[in-house]
Design a protein around this motif. Structure first.
Motif, PDB file in Angstrom:
ATOM      1  N   TYR A  13       9.217  11.752   6.377  1.00 55.61           N
ATOM      2  CA  TYR A  13      10.024  11.816   5.153  1.00 55.61           C
ATOM      3  C   TYR A  13       9.345  12.653   4.070  1.00 55.61           C
ATOM      4  O   TYR A  13       9.896  12.855   3.008  1.00 55.61           O
ATOM      5  CB  TYR A  13      10.307  10.404   4.620  1.00 55.61           C
TER       6      TYR A  13
ATOM      7  N   HIS B 122       0.836  -1.197   0.000  1.00 48.98           N
ATOM      8  CA  HIS B 122       0.000   0.000   0.000  1.00 48.98           C
ATOM      9  C   HIS B 122       0.875   1.253   0.000  1.00 48.98           C
ATOM     10  O   HIS B 122       1.696   1.441   0.890  1.00 48.98           O
ATOM     11  CB  HIS B 122      -0.887  -0.004   1.264  1.00 48.98           C
ATOM     12  N   ASP B 123       0.668   2.053  -1.019  1.00 48.67           N
ATOM     13  CA  ASP B 123       1.411   3.328  -1.090  1.00 48.67           C
ATOM     14  C   ASP B 123       0.523   4.405  -0.500  1.00 48.67           C
ATOM     15  O   ASP B 123      -0.553   4.696  -1.026  1.00 48.67           O
ATOM     16  CB  ASP B 123       1.733   3.639  -2.558  1.00 48.67           C
ATOM     17  N   ILE B 124       0.977   4.946   0.603  1.00 53.91           N
ATOM     18  CA  ILE B 124       0.104   5.888   1.334  1.00 53.91           C
ATOM     19  C   ILE B 124      -0.137   7.182   0.574  1.00 53.91           C
ATOM     20  O   ILE B 124      -1.021   7.946   0.923  1.00 53.91           O
ATOM     21  CB  ILE B 124       0.640   6.199   2.748  1.00 53.91           C
TER      22      ILE B 124
ATOM     23  N   ARG C 197       4.281   4.599  11.566  1.00 48.95           N
ATOM     24  CA  ARG C 197       5.342   5.205  12.381  1.00 48.95           C
ATOM     25  C   ARG C 197       6.574   5.506  11.536  1.00 48.95           C
ATOM     26  O   ARG C 197       6.975   4.721  10.691  1.00 48.95           O
ATOM     27  CB  ARG C 197       5.717   4.268  13.543  1.00 48.95           C
ATOM     28  N   ASN C 198       7.127   6.703  11.785  1.00 49.80           N
ATOM     29  CA  ASN C 198       8.394   7.144  11.187  1.00 49.80           C
ATOM     30  C   ASN C 198       8.383   7.106   9.667  1.00 49.80           C
ATOM     31  O   ASN C 198       9.381   6.742   9.035  1.00 49.80           O
ATOM     32  CB  ASN C 198       9.566   6.310  11.732  1.00 49.80           C
ATOM     33  N   THR C 199       7.277   7.449   9.106  1.00 53.83           N
ATOM     34  CA  THR C 199       7.177   7.495   7.647  1.00 53.83           C
ATOM     35  C   THR C 199       6.754   8.880   7.189  1.00 53.83           C
ATOM     36  O   THR C 199       7.333   9.423   6.240  1.00 53.83           O
ATOM     37  CB  THR C 199       6.156   6.449   7.157  1.00 53.83           C
TER      38      THR C 199
HETATM   39  C1  LIG Z   1      11.834   4.732   8.636  1.00 57.79           C
HETATM   40  S1  LIG Z   1      10.838   3.394   8.029  1.00 57.79           S
HETATM   41  C2  LIG Z   1       9.805   3.083   9.365  1.00 57.79           C
HETATM   42  C3  LIG Z   1       9.448   1.635   9.497  1.00 57.79           C
HETATM   43  C4  LIG Z   1       8.573   1.260  10.704  1.00 57.79           C
HETATM   44  N1  LIG Z   1       7.274   1.885  10.561  1.00 57.79           N
HETATM   45  C5  LIG Z   1       9.270   1.692  11.978  1.00 57.79           C
HETATM   46  O1  LIG Z   1       8.754   2.555  12.678  1.00 57.79           O
HETATM   47  O2  LIG Z   1      10.334   1.071  12.307  1.00 57.79           O
HETATM   48  C6  LIG Z   1       9.830   4.167   6.871  1.00 57.79           C
HETATM   49  C7  LIG Z   1       8.982   3.183   6.124  1.00 57.79           C
HETATM   50  O3  LIG Z   1       8.079   3.873   5.272  1.00 57.79           O
HETATM   51  C8  LIG Z   1       7.915   3.152   4.089  1.00 57.79           C
HETATM   52  N2  LIG Z   1       7.391   4.010   3.043  1.00 57.79           N
HETATM   53  C9  LIG Z   1       8.058   5.007   2.411  1.00 57.79           C
HETATM   54  N3  LIG Z   1       7.251   5.617   1.495  1.00 57.79           N
HETATM   55  C10 LIG Z   1       6.057   4.983   1.570  1.00 57.79           C
HETATM   56  C11 LIG Z   1       4.824   5.139   0.859  1.00 57.79           C
HETATM   57  N4  LIG Z   1       4.658   6.071  -0.083  1.00 57.79           N
HETATM   58  N5  LIG Z   1       3.811   4.305   1.163  1.00 57.79           N
HETATM   59  C12 LIG Z   1       3.996   3.386   2.117  1.00 57.79           C
HETATM   60  N6  LIG Z   1       5.109   3.181   2.827  1.00 57.79           N
HETATM   61  C13 LIG Z   1       6.139   3.953   2.543  1.00 57.79           C
HETATM   62  C14 LIG Z   1       9.299   2.598   3.843  1.00 57.79           C
HETATM   63  O4  LIG Z   1       9.218   1.462   2.982  1.00 57.79           O
HETATM   64  C15 LIG Z   1       9.785   2.283   5.251  1.00 57.79           C
HETATM   65  O5  LIG Z   1       9.508   0.948   5.550  1.00 57.79           O
END
Ligand SMILES: C[S@@+](CC[C@H](N)C(=O)[O-])C[C@H]1O[C@@H](n2cnc3c(N)ncnc32)[C@H](O)[C@@H]1O
Length: 430
Positions: A36, A14-16, A31-33
């Motif tokens: 970015y 799923h691409d948010i 979390r932590n996404t």
């Molecule tokens: C820093 S990691 C955090 C992973 C986990 N949630 C944690 O807290 O340890 C960021 C995650 O966001 C995912 N991500 C990045 N862009 C995304 C998008 N457009 N849709 C879904 N997931 C995404 C990455 O694949 C990565 O697994």
């Protein structure tokens, strides 16, 4: 996973930013996404999350993440745990998702957008200037890498009230400036702000406080940007110091120059004096050379005259004795040495009448005194004496004044030839 739970799980890609949100969720953990993505994308994702959750559903974010601009759609359930709760639909703002807006999520470009957004975030995070972004509620929304390094901040400071951080009042009181920038909606600057670090070291910053406008024109937050101007400020201070030093040196140089000019003038006048003295000395020298030459000539003439006189004196067989006006012996010729046995070197300069030799000098004292006083008259005397061999002789003594007695007298002593059969006299004459 426990198998009983595992059975109830669905895993999916799923691409948010792109994929249609799953709806009516009780709990959405992401979390932590979010962090970015830039503010705009975050806002869109939050819209999706809002759409995905049912009323009172929970949104669980990462430690460094906040819901800054979604106050109208989410309530804060636990700020520490970053748990937010979707508001009831009836109180949700018109920004809630509508089917029309869902079309946007399916646009074909989100991956490219995500990539660009990621790059933008990277640029911000690695930018050389320290940047701290505050939300409209005054909490810390963003800290870039340089700000973390420079002010010792960490992701734990995200979400904290900015005024709790030391950087809000040191090195410069930012809280009032931030309030002012927000109220006046304009950029404020504080230049050459000094920050004391270890020892006597200081850092300098130019601080820019930039209000951030939201989509509706309201102030959504504030970016505080710190440009490190330490190097430039130090250089400026050094340039200032060098300028001061230069001015001092220039003044010293000028005064030295004036002193030198004075000294030069003095030297010139001394030089002129010396030149005059030199000319005088040269002329004096010439005069001296002339006098010297004359002296040499005179000395030569005198030597000649003396040699001549000595020749004359030694060629005279008679004894010639010259007395000066003080009656001291001036001349004692070889004839006198022959008769009296005293050498000239023994008698020259001695008082004549205190000499002890064969002539009873007291007998001629009157004649000498007379000759001296009569100035020019010849006085004769005949005296019995003993010659150098102790033989009795009769001696005729003529006393004549020298230059009218101005220079003394000349005594001419001649032994009379002895008459036949005459006996030698004793040492004591009559
Ligand atoms: C820093 S990691 C955090 C992973 C986990 N949630 C944690 O807290 O340890 C960021 C995650 O966001 C995912 N991500 C990045 N862009 C995304 C998008 N457009 N849709 C879904 N997931 C995404 C990455 O694949 C990565 O697994």
């Amino acid at each position: 996973m426990r198998p009983d739970l595992r059975k109830r799980m669905i895993f999916g890609r799923h691409d948010i930013t792109r994929d249609a949100p799953i709806s009516r969720l009780h709990l959405l953990v992401c979390r932590n996404t979010l962090m970015y993505f830039n503010v705009e994308a975050q806002s869109q994702i939050i819209d999706r999350f809002h759409f995905a959750l049912r009323d009172d559903g929970f949104l669980f974010l990462g430690k460094a993440e906040m819901l800054l601009t979604a106050g109208d759609r989410f309530d804060t359930y636990s700020i520490r745990q970053r748990v937010f709760r979707r508001r009831h639909a009836d109180v949700a703002s018109p920004r809630s998702i509508t089917p029309a807006r869902l079309d946007v999520y399916r646009s074909p470009e989100p991956r490219e957008m995500s990539r660009r957004r990621h790059l933008r975030d990277l640029v911000l995070d690695t930018a050389p200037n320290a940047t701290i972004v505050l939300g409209s509620d005054g909490t810390v929304a963003l800290i870039n890498g340089q700000a973390r390094t420079q002010f010792g901040l960490t992701s734990h400071d995200l979400g904290r009230p900015f005024s709790d951080l030391e950087v809000s009042y040191r090195p410069v009181e930012l809280r009032s400036l931030i309030d002012q920038a927000q109220a006046e909606r304009r950029v404020l600057r504080a230049t050459t702000v000094e920050r004391r670090i270890a020892g006597d070291e200081a850092q300098y910053f130019d601080v820019v406080i930039q209000p951030l406008a939201g989509q509706d024109g309201s102030v959504d937050g504030v970016a505080v940007n710190f440009t490190d101007t330490t190097m430039a400020t130090r250089l400026q201070q050094e340039v200032k110091q060098v300028r001061v030093d230069l001015e001092t040196a220039y003044e010293e140089l000028q005064s030295t120059n004036e002193e030198l000019e004075t000294t030069n003038e003095e030297l010139q006048s001394t030089n002129e004096e010396l030149e005059t003295t030199n000319e005088e000395l040269q002329s004096g020298n010439e005069e001296l050379e002339t006098i010297n030459e004359e002296l040499r000539m005179r000395t030569g003439e005198l030597n000649e005259a003396r040699t001549f006189l000595e020749g004359v004196m030694s060629s005279v067989a008679a004894a010639v004795v010259v007395l000066d006006t003080g009656l001291k012996v001036r001349t004692w010729n070889s004839g006198a040495e022959d008769i009296w046995g005293l050498r000239a070197s023994e008698v020259i300069g001695q008082p004549f009448f205190s000499l002890d030799f064969g002539l009873p000098t007291h007998l001629i004292r009157d004649a000498v005194t007379k000759c001296m006083s009569s100035a020019g008259q010849l006085q004769d005397a005949q005296v019995n004496a003993l010659n150098r061999r102790g033989r009795a002789i009769t001696c005729t003594i003529s006393c004549s004044p020298l230059n009218e007695a101005r220079n003394g007298v000349v005594l001419l002593m001649e032994e009379q030839p002895a008459a036949a059969g005459e006996q030698p006299a004793t040492r004591e004459p009559a």
